[in-house]
Design an enzyme around this catalytic site. Structure first.
Site, PDB file in Angstrom:
ATOM      1  N   SER A 137      84.235  47.339  52.204  1.00 43.87           N
ATOM      2  CA  SER A 137      84.252  47.349  53.670  1.00 43.87           C
ATOM      3  C   SER A 137      85.506  46.607  54.121  1.00 43.87           C
ATOM      4  O   SER A 137      86.608  46.977  53.712  1.00 43.87           O
ATOM      5  CB  SER A 137      82.965  46.710  54.216  1.00 43.87           C
ATOM      6  OG  SER A 137      82.919  46.791  55.616  1.00 43.87           O
TER       7      SER A 137
ATOM      8  N   HIS B 104      83.711  51.724  54.094  1.00 43.66           N
ATOM      9  CA  HIS B 104      83.178  51.773  55.451  1.00 43.66           C
ATOM     10  C   HIS B 104      84.310  52.080  56.431  1.00 43.66           C
ATOM     11  O   HIS B 104      85.117  51.216  56.757  1.00 43.66           O
ATOM     12  CB  HIS B 104      82.541  50.437  55.832  1.00 43.66           C
ATOM     13  CG  HIS B 104      81.278  50.147  55.083  1.00 43.66           C
ATOM     14  ND1 HIS B 104      80.603  48.949  55.190  1.00 43.66           N
ATOM     15  CD2 HIS B 104      80.557  50.894  54.212  1.00 43.66           C
ATOM     16  CE1 HIS B 104      79.516  48.972  54.435  1.00 43.66           C
ATOM     17  NE2 HIS B 104      79.481  50.145  53.815  1.00 43.66           N
TER      18      HIS B 104
ATOM     19  N   ASP C 147      75.681  45.533  52.025  1.00 47.63           N
ATOM     20  CA  ASP C 147      75.619  46.874  51.470  1.00 47.63           C
ATOM     21  C   ASP C 147      76.051  46.848  50.004  1.00 47.63           C
ATOM     22  O   ASP C 147      77.061  46.239  49.653  1.00 47.63           O
ATOM     23  CB  ASP C 147      76.535  47.814  52.278  1.00 47.63           C
ATOM     24  CG  ASP C 147      76.324  49.269  51.922  1.00 47.63           C
ATOM     25  OD1 ASP C 147      75.261  49.600  51.364  1.00 47.63           O
ATOM     26  OD2 ASP C 147      77.222  50.081  52.232  1.00 47.63           O
TER      27      ASP C 147
END
Length: 359
Positions: A176, A203, A300
Site C-alpha cells: 500500500s 492499493h 491487509d
C-alpha cells in the site's frame, strides 16, 4: 485506495499537532492551503516555502511530519526535488500536491514510485474547494496516524522458521503506502527471476493501474499485464490486480487461472485486497506459495498470511526501518506469521539462502 490515501476515511486528531511544510511557488496556493490548514487545530503549518531550496534550508534546522510538494516550479520541479526532499526530511512523508496529479496521471504514479506517500490534484476551476479541503485534511491525518507509535501493539515479535524443503511455485506481493518504491527495490534486487507467476496487489484506484503496470514493466525484464478473469497463470509473468477487483486464483484441472473478486475484503475492507490473493495462492499452490508484504497502512494481508502459513507456504515482510508505514507488514509480523522482516533489496538474497529461490 490507500497508496493514494482514501479521502473518505476519517482519522481522529493527534494529541501533538502534525507539523506540515508546504512547498509551492504560487503565493495564491500557499495562501489557500494555509487557510485550510490553519483552521485545523491538530495540524500546524510550520513553513510556507516558495521553492525547494527554501524548503531544504528549513529542513536543515527543523523537523516536519508531512511535506506538501508542488510539481511544476521554476528551476527544479517536484519530481526532481522529491528524492532529495525525502532525504532531508528523514522519516517525514511527502504528499505530491499538484494539478498534474489527476487520478491516473503519469506524474502521480511517478511520484509514488520515487517515494511519495500520496498524490493529490489541486482543484480545477469550478470544482468544490470544500471537497478538496476535506480530502487534504483526511490524507494528512491518516498519514500522521500511521506514523504514531502503537504502544499497545509493541509486544515481542516471534519469527516463524522458513519451511524446510520449500519449492517456489507462485509469488504474491502485497503493498500500500510507499509500496511502488519498495517494489522497485525488490525487483531490481533480483526477485523477478523465478520460474513462477508473480501476483501483485498494490492499493491504487483503477485509474492509476495502466500507468502503474507500465511502471512495473520498467522495473524488470519480465512481461507485465493487468490480470484478466479466467486467464491461465504463466511462469515468469507478472500479474497486477485491477483497481476495481481483488486478484486471486483458482485451480481448473491442470491449470491455475485468474479469479477476480469485485467485493471488498471482509477483513480489511480494501479493494483490491491482499487477503484474497494470498488465500487463493494457499488453495492453489499450498506449500509452494510465497507471500511478501511490503509497506502500507492498515492490516491487509494478515488474514491471507494465516491461510498461506496453514497451507505450508511462507511469508516474509518488509522491516520497519525501510517501510514508509509499518502497518501491513507489522501486523503480519506481530501475528507471528512471517519468517523474516527485511528491506526489499535484501529479500532475494534471503530467499536464495533459504531455498535457492532466484538462484
Amino acid at each position: 485506495m490507500n497508496a493514494i490515501l482514501p479521502a473518505h476515511v476519517p482519522s481522529a486528531p493527534t494529541k501533538v499537532p502534525v507539523r506540515v511544510l508546504m512547498v509551492d511557488d504560487s503565493a495564491v496556493t500557499r495562501s489557500v492551503i494555509g487557510g485550510i490548514l490553519n483552521d485545523a487545530t491538530d495540524i500546524e503549518l510550520v513553513c510556507r516555502a516558495g521553492s525547494p531550496d527554501e524548503a531544504f534550508a528549513f529542513l536543515a534546522r527543523e523537523r516536519v511530519d508531512i511535506i506538501l510538494l508542488d510539481h511544476e516550479m521554476p528551476g527544479r520541479n517536484g519530481l526532481d526535488a522529491l528524492p532529495h526532499m525525502l532525504d532531508a526530511a528523514h522519516d517525514g512523508h511527502v504528499i505530491m500536491l499538484s494539478s498534474h496529479c489527476q487520478r491516473g496521471s503519469k506524474t502521480a504514479v511517478a511520484a509514488l514510485s520515487i517515494g511519495a506517500s500520496d498524490a493529490l490534484a489541486k482543484p480545477a476551476s469550478g470544482h468544490s474547494g470544500r471537497e478538496f479541503a476535506a480530502q487534504l485534511l483526511c490524507r494528512i491525518r491518516r498519514l500522521a496516524s500511521a506514523r504514531a507509535p502503537r504502544d499497545a501493539e509493541g509486544g515481542p515479535m516471534v519469527l516463524r522458521p522458513f519451511p524446510v524443503g520449500f519449492r517456489l511455485e507462485c509469488v504474491g506481493i502485497g503493498a500500500s503506502t510507499g509500496g511502488i518504491h519498495a517494489l522497485a527495490e525488490l525487483l531490481s534486487a533480483g526477485l523477478a527471476k523465478p520460474d513462477a507467476p508473480i501476483l501483485i496487489t498494490q492499493h491504487l484506484p483503477a485509474a492509476f493501474i495502466p500507468h502503474y503496470a507500465k511502471q512495473v514493466a520498467r522495473m524488470c525484464d519480465l512481461p507485465v499485464s493487468v490480470a484478466r478473469e479466467g486467464e491461465a497463470l504463466r511462469p515468469g509473468h507478472i500479474y497486477i490486480a485491477p483497481g476495481e477487483a481483488s486478484l486471486s486464483c483458482i485451480r481448473d484441472g491442470g491449470k491455475v487461472r485468474v479469479r477476480l473478486i469485485a467485493e471488498r475484503d471482509v477483513f480489511s475492507s480494501a479493494l483490491p485486497s491482499v487477503n484474497p490473493m494470498f488465500a487463493g495462492m494457499a488453495d492453489c499452490y499450498g506449500g509452494g506459495a510465497l507471500g511478501i508484504i511490503l509497506t502500507g497502512i492498515g492490516r491487509d494481508g494478515t488474514a491471507g498470511s494465516k491461510a498461506l502459513v496453514k497451507a505450508g507456504g511462507a511469508v516474509i515482510a518488509q522491516d520497519e526501518a525501510s517501510s514508509t508505514v509499518w502497518g501491513m507488514p507489522g501486523s503480519a509480523a506481530r501475528a507471528g506469521l512471517v519468517s523474516a522482516c527485511l528491506a526489499p533489496a535484501d529479500m532475494p538474497r534471503y530467499l536464495q539462502e533459504q531455498s535457492g529461490v532466484g538462484a
